[in-house]
Design a protein around this motif. Structure first.
Motif, PDB file in Angstrom:
ATOM      1  N   HIS A 774       1.093  -1.345   0.055  1.00  0.00           N
ATOM      2  CA  HIS A 774       0.139   0.141  -0.268  1.00  0.00           C
ATOM      3  C   HIS A 774       0.819   1.553   0.090  1.00  0.00           C
ATOM      4  CE1 HIS A 774      -3.840  -2.138   1.828  1.00  0.00           C
ATOM      5  NE2 HIS A 774      -3.347  -2.580   0.273  1.00  0.00           N
ATOM      6  N   TYR A 775       0.826   2.087  -1.044  1.00  0.00           N
ATOM      7  CA  TYR A 775       1.724   2.998  -1.090  1.00  0.00           C
ATOM      8  C   TYR A 775       0.964   4.487  -0.888  1.00  0.00           C
ATOM      9  CZ  TYR A 775       5.106   0.603  -4.765  1.00  0.00           C
ATOM     10  OH  TYR A 775       6.202  -0.215  -4.789  1.00  0.00           O
ATOM     11  N   ARG A 776       2.004   5.407  -0.163  1.00  0.00           N
ATOM     12  CA  ARG A 776       1.378   6.389   0.069  1.00  0.00           C
ATOM     13  C   ARG A 776       1.420   7.456  -1.385  1.00  0.00           C
ATOM     14  NH1 ARG A 776       6.914   7.215   3.723  1.00  0.00           N
ATOM     15  NH2 ARG A 776       5.550   5.952   5.494  1.00  0.00           N
ATOM     16  N   SER A 778       0.534  11.590  -3.241  1.00  0.00           N
ATOM     17  CA  SER A 778       1.273  12.829  -2.938  1.00  0.00           C
ATOM     18  C   SER A 778       0.789  13.551  -2.194  1.00  0.00           C
ATOM     19  CB  SER A 778       2.177  13.578  -3.734  1.00  0.00           C
ATOM     20  OG  SER A 778       1.213  13.215  -5.158  1.00  0.00           O
ATOM     21  N   ASP A 779      -1.028  13.620  -1.988  1.00  0.00           N
ATOM     22  CA  ASP A 779      -2.164  14.323  -1.642  1.00  0.00           C
ATOM     23  C   ASP A 779      -2.310  13.223  -0.890  1.00  0.00           C
ATOM     24  OD1 ASP A 779      -2.832  12.509  -4.091  1.00  0.00           O
ATOM     25  OD2 ASP A 779      -4.049  14.967  -4.301  1.00  0.00           O
ATOM     26  N   PRO A 780      -2.952  12.847   0.516  1.00  0.00           N
ATOM     27  CA  PRO A 780      -3.468  12.250   0.960  1.00  0.00           C
ATOM     28  C   PRO A 780      -4.488  13.248   1.636  1.00  0.00           C
ATOM     29  CG  PRO A 780      -1.634  12.383   2.222  1.00  0.00           C
ATOM     30  CD  PRO A 780      -1.078  12.963   0.643  1.00  0.00           C
ATOM     31  N   GLU A 781      -5.911  12.461   2.239  1.00  0.00           N
ATOM     32  CA  GLU A 781      -6.702  13.036   3.262  1.00  0.00           C
ATOM     33  C   GLU A 781      -5.983  12.777   4.446  1.00  0.00           C
ATOM     34  OE1 GLU A 781     -10.931  12.471   4.882  1.00  0.00           O
ATOM     35  OE2 GLU A 781     -10.071  11.251   2.730  1.00  0.00           O
ATOM     36  N   ILE A 782      -5.702  14.210   4.922  1.00  0.00           N
ATOM     37  CA  ILE A 782      -5.834  14.606   6.593  1.00  0.00           C
ATOM     38  C   ILE A 782      -6.530  14.851   7.536  1.00  0.00           C
ATOM     39  CG2 ILE A 782      -3.540  15.802   7.766  1.00  0.00           C
ATOM     40  CD1 ILE A 782      -2.726  15.768   5.136  1.00  0.00           C
ATOM     41  N   ARG A 842      -4.678   3.592   2.431  1.00  0.00           N
ATOM     42  CA  ARG A 842      -3.543   2.939   3.745  1.00  0.00           C
ATOM     43  C   ARG A 842      -3.696   3.997   4.372  1.00  0.00           C
ATOM     44  NH1 ARG A 842       2.258   2.431   2.832  1.00  0.00           N
ATOM     45  NH2 ARG A 842       3.117   3.459   5.385  1.00  0.00           N
ATOM     46  N   TYR A 843      -2.997   3.874   6.244  1.00  0.00           N
ATOM     47  CA  TYR A 843      -4.552   3.913   6.444  1.00  0.00           C
ATOM     48  C   TYR A 843      -2.866   4.903   7.382  1.00  0.00           C
ATOM     49  CZ  TYR A 843      -9.271   4.817   5.911  1.00  0.00           C
ATOM     50  OH  TYR A 843     -10.316   4.832   5.224  1.00  0.00           O
ATOM     51  N   GLU A 844      -1.959   6.218   7.942  1.00  0.00           N
ATOM     52  CA  GLU A 844      -1.091   6.173   8.889  1.00  0.00           C
ATOM     53  C   GLU A 844      -1.484   6.748   9.405  1.00  0.00           C
ATOM     54  OE1 GLU A 844       3.475   5.199   6.482  1.00  0.00           O
ATOM     55  OE2 GLU A 844       2.611   7.322   6.322  1.00  0.00           O
ATOM     56  N   LEU A 845      -0.795   6.906  11.067  1.00  0.00           N
ATOM     57  CA  LEU A 845      -0.579   7.431  12.183  1.00  0.00           C
ATOM     58  C   LEU A 845       0.866   8.563  12.297  1.00  0.00           C
ATOM     59  CD1 LEU A 845      -2.807   8.845  14.528  1.00  0.00           C
ATOM     60  CD2 LEU A 845      -1.176   7.122  15.959  1.00  0.00           C
ATOM     61  N   GLU A 943      -3.405  10.230   7.804  1.00  0.00           N
ATOM     62  CA  GLU A 943      -2.846  10.620   6.795  1.00  0.00           C
ATOM     63  C   GLU A 943      -4.449   9.450   5.971  1.00  0.00           C
ATOM     64  OE1 GLU A 943       0.272  11.013   5.406  1.00  0.00           O
ATOM     65  OE2 GLU A 943       0.758  13.304   6.903  1.00  0.00           O
ATOM     66  N   ILE A 944      -4.763   9.344   5.164  1.00  0.00           N
ATOM     67  CA  ILE A 944      -5.494   8.889   4.022  1.00  0.00           C
ATOM     68  C   ILE A 944      -5.173   8.697   3.260  1.00  0.00           C
ATOM     69  CG2 ILE A 944      -7.894   7.684   3.268  1.00  0.00           C
ATOM     70  CD1 ILE A 944      -8.751   9.048   6.253  1.00  0.00           C
ATOM     71  N   HIS A 945      -4.563   7.557   2.759  1.00  0.00           N
ATOM     72  CA  HIS A 945      -3.789   7.275   1.070  1.00  0.00           C
ATOM     73  C   HIS A 945      -5.326   6.717   0.188  1.00  0.00           C
ATOM     74  CE1 HIS A 945       0.322   8.946   2.592  1.00  0.00           C
ATOM     75  NE2 HIS A 945      -0.182   8.822   3.857  1.00  0.00           N
TER      76      HIS A 945
END
Length: 946
Positions: A774-776, A778-782, A842-845, A943-945
């Motif tokens: 699951h790639y990040r 460039s403009d994730p939802e934050i 992809r969900y990244e804290l 961050e929601i990628h």
């Protein structure tokens, strides 16, 4: 590998036939066992899985026994805590003790001490921990068993004159008052006169220093006194105090080792390896048998050339004689100490682990002669990673150079030794101010240099009843169980374990060998002895074409190891490839950087390798041969052999076909690499740094981003393959990469934030069943976590501040509560987040800035640790639709609590010897420190990628 020392004298009575027979089974079985562990290489790893977790893939640590004031209950308790924290083993190092506990001190090697050692080994075995042991106390080798005649020696040369008219100018008595405080003897007296042969007058000097000799004219006399240096073991433990060993004397080293045979007897401890610290035997440059040994090795009598040894002015003869002197010291250290010690340990089923740096010798050959070569990281490096803390007041003015570590890793690679260790984080920063985020890139720099078996420096044994901060060693990272970071230690250790599991798999994959011109170093006119220390690299390493060329090639994407004259002799050629270690190591090209001195035998060997099919690149034509004996004839032979090469000239580069191979002469090393047909790894152009491992034809790439910018791009790899697996060692995530093929090579899409690392496993075949990475984007939802936070304090001191509600995330040290300013420990930030999950995202804290380490739970499940920049965790597996409970535990440094103790006048540093000093070796006092910001600084976002 067992290498008998052919140049050593016969066994003394201490090594008689009976003992040899008793040890025969250990020689045949124990040595094989320890060598198998040393050479254990995983050659088959399932695609999409991490290599097996082993004892050596986990980090180890040096373990100081202060005063050897240890007991079984505390030993058992601590060993269990170390195993639970993710350590794989410990290296016992007895040192001086804490005041007030003298009644608990156990004399080194006493029956009581041995009982504690055996208990430690047995308990460690039950926990699957390994144990190494320093062979002595403190450092360097020495102790009460070292009689003055066995102790480190130096050469004091004193000049006199004799004239026919006036006789001897003054009695030949030692005039160095400092030297006269220790044992000494008049070793040699030589007389010199122009156009006359030197005369040995040693037997014509009486006890009063008078000379019974007559001669015409005026003579210069040089008296050589063999003087005990007087150095004693530094930081010795009770029962270990005494003189430092004479490492150059075969008999002295043998006597020292026999003391351990007597102490251990039939109940030899079940340790893995004996350990020797960096060579800090100051001033030792001589031994009783030196002149005889020099004559055997160099072919002439050094006593005839003592004026050249004393000379400081530029002179060819002096430079050559000094080079021969230094090479002889190296030979004695290699054969009489390093070789004899390793053979002794191997015969008893143990390995040796050695730091060769600091030695007056060829570091590569010294490292190559032991089972586990060990480097050292000393001080703090600058990294442009945004947000990394590096206060100039808290660091030593020493920048570690990873190229120094390659001496250890290169020797291991070329001798087929799988483990390369390092004493890690020595004086990384001021006490109590070093965080995992600062340690991580320093360690990664060591991994990139070939280290794969790190040792913390270190952990101190501390009894349970000793209050915070526990017993501490003055030069360490102080990672003991009292450290406020300790509950997060296993997170950092898990990262190290994953990386080392990869770096211990397969074999090294470097295409270049860079010849180290040690004779250029040994020809230096300054002084007599030449110590190759970590702190002296600005003099003996950095200015050299060898260093500049190595650094250039690595920065441009070439992988290399260093090779010595002796290791070149062991190289073979198979199908145009250079190989070593019975074919376990291969390289494509050997580079000889710009140099002045090249041994005739080395040039002959290089050309024989070329004739057999190898490619050798010279940066310039070798100008001269080293050493004094017959140097004019040898220099002519060097030139004559060079002229046998028929070069085809093109611009600044010349190429000569020689047998099945070729010789390239190119001042421009990069041009030389092109002519040699080598392709560089262009991924370095993106700012990435790498090291590779060859896993049965597949490749592991370990990548790090130590730049200030995010690297999100496809990167080309110089490997053929059908697929690639991405492996994130920080959290252990694995997934199938997006790839494409370009000109038969694989290009792999990566995304690394500043401070991140990544492992790419290049597969020969397509792999099924591995989930996609699951790639990040460039403009994730934050989503910013702005809800009120609850802050509560769970463990630490000097007391627990009260819980509170925070309307805005921030460090707890911003509170007006003074107890919060003094607190060191762990506190928890808790909030909730309402969320509707999206399939495939992809969900990244992202925790923003953390002071200093974070542990995260979501909905009661532990996600993991965020211990370094960029303080991010992939949390997708833990989230649910609706309300999600988020807990972030932050551990700060010990600094604020130490500051409080010093302000209150609490006595916590009270040790014998050096006691406890700051980074500048001055008495430690934290009372004037500023409060270090502690807690979760943020901002905290999800961050929601998509």
């Amino acid at each position: 590998m067992f290498f008998p020392c052919n140049a050593c004298p016969p066994m003394t009575s201490r090594y008689d036939l009976l003992q040899s027979l008793l040890l025969l089974s250990a020689l045949l079985l124990g040595t094989l066992a320890c060598k198998q562990e040393d050479r254990a290489v995983r050659t088959a790893v399932s695609a999409g899985a991490w290599p097996e977790k082993t004892q050596t893939s986990k980090p180890w640590t040096r373990w100081w026994w202060m005063g050897s004031a240890v007991d079984k209950d505390n030993l058992s308790r601590l060993l269990k805590a170390y195993e639970e924290a993710g350590l794989g083993g410990l290296e016992i190092a007895p040192i001086y003790g804490a005041k007030g506990f003298e009644d608990r001190f156990l004399p080194y090697l006493s029956p009581e001490w041995m009982e504690m050692l055996h208990h430690t080994v047995a308990t460690a075995d039950s926990l699957e921990l390994g144990i190494d042991l320093t062979q002595g106390t403190g450092w360097p080798f020495g102790g009460p068993m070292v009689e003055p005649e066995m102790a480190a020696q130096r050469m004091v040369m004193q000049q006199h004159t004799y004239s026919e008219a006036e006789g001897l100018d003054r009695p030949i008595l030692l005039e160095d008052t400092r030297a006269a405080r220790f044992d000494y003897v008049l070793h040699t007296v030589m007389a010199y006169k122009e156009n006359e042969s030197p005369v040995n007058l040693t037997d014509q000097i009486d006890d009063s220093g008078q000379l019974s000799w007559s001669a015409t004219g005026t003579w210069k006399l040089i008296a050589v006194f063999r003087v005990q240096t007087g150095q004693r073991v530094k930081r010795a433990a009770p029962g270990g105090q005494g003189f430092t060993l004479d490492h150059y004397s075969y008999e002295s080293v043998g006597n020292y080792l026999s003391h351990f045979d007597s102490a251990f007897g039939e109940n030899f401890p079940g340790i893995r390896a004996f350990y020797n610290d960096s060579f800090e035997v100051y001033g030792a440059d001589f031994t009783q048998d030196f002149f005889r040994y020099f004559l055997e090795k160099r072919g002439y009598d050094l006593r005839d050339y003592l004026p050249e040894l004393l000379a400081e002015e530029p002179a060819e003869r002096s430079s050559r004689v000094k080079s021969d002197y230094r090479e002889t010291i190296h030979d004695m250290l290699l054969e009489n100490f390093t070789g004899q010690w390793t053979d002794w340990a191997n015969q008893r089923g143990k390995m040796t682990k050695n730091q060769a740096h600091g030695s007056p010798g060829n570091l590569l050959d010294l490292y190559a002669r032991v089972d586990i070569p060990e480097g050292e990281t000393f001080g703090s490096s600058y990294f442009p990673i945004p947000g990394i803390r590096r206060d100039s007041a808290d660091i030593r003015n020493v920048d570690p150079d990873p190229i120094m570590l390659k001496f250890a890793s290169s020797a291991a690679h070329l001798r087929g030794k799988n483990l390369v260790s390092t004493e890690t984080f020595t004086w990384l920063g001021e006490h109590f101010k070093s965080a995992f985020s600062q340690a991580k890139p320093e360690l990664e720099q060591a991994f990139l240099a070939g280290i794969n078996h790190m040792f913390y420096h270190g952990v101190t044994y501390s009894p349970e009843e000793v209050d915070f901060p526990g017993w501490l060693f003055y030069a360490s990272l102080n990672l003991n169980t009292h450290n406020s970071l300790w509950p997060h230690f296993r997170g950092f250790n898990a990262y190290i374990q994953r990386v080392q599991s990869v770096l211990q798999s397969g074999t090294p994959d470097n295409e270049l060998l860079m010849y180290w011109p040690v004779y250029d170093v040994w020809a230096d006119l300054e002084g007599v002895s030449k110590m190759l220390t970590v702190h002296g690299i600005d003099e003996w390493l950095h200015p050299t074409p060898f260093y500049k060329g190595s650094k250039l090639l690595m920065e441009k994407g070439y992988s290399l190891d260093f090779v010595s004259d002796a290791l070149i002799e062991e190289l073979q050629v198979t199908e145009g490839q250079l190989s070593a270690a019975d074919g376990a190591y291969t390289a494509q090209v050997l580079v000889v950087p710009g140099l002045r001195y090249l041994p005739l035998a080395t040039l002959e060997r290089l050309l024989s390798l070329a004739e057999a099919g190898a490619t050798v690149v010279f940066q310039e034509q070798p100008a001269d041969v080293p050493g004094f004996k017959d140097y004019a004839e040898r220099r002519e032979a060097l030139e004559r052999i060079w002229k046998t090469l028929s070069f085809e000239t093109s611009a600044s580069t010349q190429v000569a076909t020689f047998g099945k191979g070729k010789v390239i002469l190119s001042e421009d090393l990069l041009q030389g690499m092109k002519l040699a047909g080598l392709e560089r790894e262009t991924l370095v152009d993106q700012g990435l740094r790498f090291i590779r491992r060859n896993l049965a034809g597949e490749r592991y790439y370990y990548l790090v981003n130590h730049t200030a910018e995010t690297i999100a791009t496809p990167i080309p790899l110089n490997q053929e393959g059908e697929a690639a697996v991405l492996m994130a060692p920080e959290q252990g995530k694995v997934g199938l990469a997006e790839t494409r093929r370009e000109n038969g090579k694989l290009s792999v899409r990566v995304h690394l934030e500043p401070g991140e690392s990544l492992i790419v496993h290049v597969l020969r075949n397509e792999s099924q069943g591995i989930p996609n990475w699951h790639y990040r984007v460039s403009d994730p939802e934050i989503r910013t976590l702005e809800s009120p936070w609850k802050l509560s304090f769970h463990q630490g001191g000097p007391g627990l501040p009260k819980s509170r509600q925070l309307q805005k995330i921030g460090p707890w040290t911003e509170s007006a509560d003074t107890l919060s300013l003094h607190f060191s420990g762990q506190a928890r930030y808790e909030t909730s987040l309402d969320l509707k999950l999206e399939q495939g995202a992809r969900y990244e804290l992202s925790l923003g800035k953390v002071r200093e380490s974070a542990r995260v739970w979501i909905n009661g499940q532990e996600v993991g640790f965020a211990f370094g920049i960029p303080f991010r965790l992939d949390v997708g597996d833990y989230l649910k639709d609706g309300i999600n409970e988020i807990t972030v535990e932050v551990a700060n440094l010990m600094a604020n609590r130490i500051r409080y103790l010093d302000q209150q006048g609490v006595t916590w540093r009270n040790y014998h010897e050096i006691n406890f000093v700051n980074i500048d070796y001055q008495p430690f006092d934290a009372s004037s420190w500023e409060v270090m910001p502690s807690g979760l600084v943020g901002p905290v976002t999800l961050e929601i990628h998509h």
